[in-house]
Design an enzyme around this catalytic site. Sequence first.
Site, short mmCIF file in Angstrom:
data_model
loop_
_atom_site.label_atom_id
_atom_site.label_comp_id
_atom_site.label_asym_id
_atom_site.label_seq_id
_atom_site.Cartn_x
_atom_site.Cartn_y
_atom_site.Cartn_z
N LYS A 188 -0.24 -0.06 7.02
CA LYS A 188 1.19 0.23 7.12
C LYS A 188 1.99 -0.98 6.69
CE LYS A 188 5.32 0.50 9.38
NZ LYS A 188 6.27 -0.61 9.68
N HIS A 224 9.70 -10.88 14.18
CA HIS A 224 10.37 -9.58 14.22
C HIS A 224 11.65 -9.66 15.04
CE1 HIS A 224 8.27 -6.35 12.18
NE2 HIS A 224 7.11 -6.88 12.52
#
Length: 426
Positions: free
Chosen positions: A266, A379
């Site tokens: 992914k 993140h």
Amino acid sequence: MSQENKKFYQQTRVERLDTLVNQGIISDSDKELYQKTPLLTEDVANSLIENQISQFPLPEGVALNFIIDGEKKVIPMVVEEPSVIAACSNSAKILSRNGFSTSISKRELIGQIILKDIPDIEAAKLKIEKNKDQIFTLAKEAHPSIHSRGGGLKDFYVKIIKDTTITDKEFLTVYLLIETKDAMGANIINTILEGLTPFILELTNGASLMSILSNYNTEALVTATCEVPLTDLETKNFSGQELGQKIAEASLYAKLDPHRAATHNKGIMNGIDSVVIATGNDPRAVEAGAHAFASKNGRYQGMTNWEVVEDNLVGELTLPMVLGTVGGAISVLPLAKSNLELLGVTTSEELSRIVLCVGLAQNFAALRALVSDGIQKGHMSLHASSLAIQVGAQNEEIEIIANQLRLAPKMNSAIAKELLMTLRDK
């Protein structure tokens, strides 16, 4: 701070566009298009989908620092995840000493003519194989323009496909290898299949199940590789040797555990899809082929290979990659055409090479973060602005709250709301 002294990510959107113009990466007309980011006209939007009611915007940015086959590239990416472009640019910078190298052996797409209810399937297979010259002639007649440009049918083979577990049903499939030049090729392939199917049915006395292209293009593989000295990987907490070895082991683990492989892959597709979308290509087709290729050994595995070779970390990514630079949505989406100009590509092969390098860079970024500081640190730092917007920050408040969140021990919506209330109470 003047524009010249700002890093690219610190500049305003208009300043970034000026920088790209000044560096000769985009033209003044492209700058105007990017600055306006106009909605598609109703005619164009209606031609692309059924039941069109609106248009759904996504942000576009550029990844920097890429050197691909010796050329500097600025990469347009359309994505909603904050960390993708930052991680990709940072990876390309770390890997820039040697850059990326690519290779393509050929670009032949696959179309399938699938038959059923054949009286003598072995004899039918032989009959198709013996009529090779006629099949090539009919393929040329079905689509003469692609043949005149050097494309068209290049080869074919025939397979008997049996269901031995439930029905004992047999199918006869003709696999046609077709070169579509710089188009994505769906219409070209389907036109040739339609032209050949009646003759194949006549040869076999069978019935047609379907004739359709395949998105699993095993004859259109692209490879990207990179090599970075272990000394370039060194951080405050890890030696280059240790970090390189851990990246190699993380790559190995993704070959062994499909649960990890899914997330590993992914991350690769985060980069690949972003460029595919930016250039007006089909991310669903690319995803389907990539994930099928990840299962080619009988189980789902990680797509990349990383290993320590002497004093270097070496990475490799090979995937089927069929993209277009002409036709389809590319021809009607103004930004897609401008993004291809930004990339400096004219052929589908050039675009495919770039896309594989972005996927490899994205994977390097993810693995490097995972085996060192953890993925969440980066993140959340990049997520701070989104979190500020979610709790109602506006204009200059957004950056103020984002900076405060980055310094906070924890980062969540409750803390963001509290910071915003404090700011507004001043």
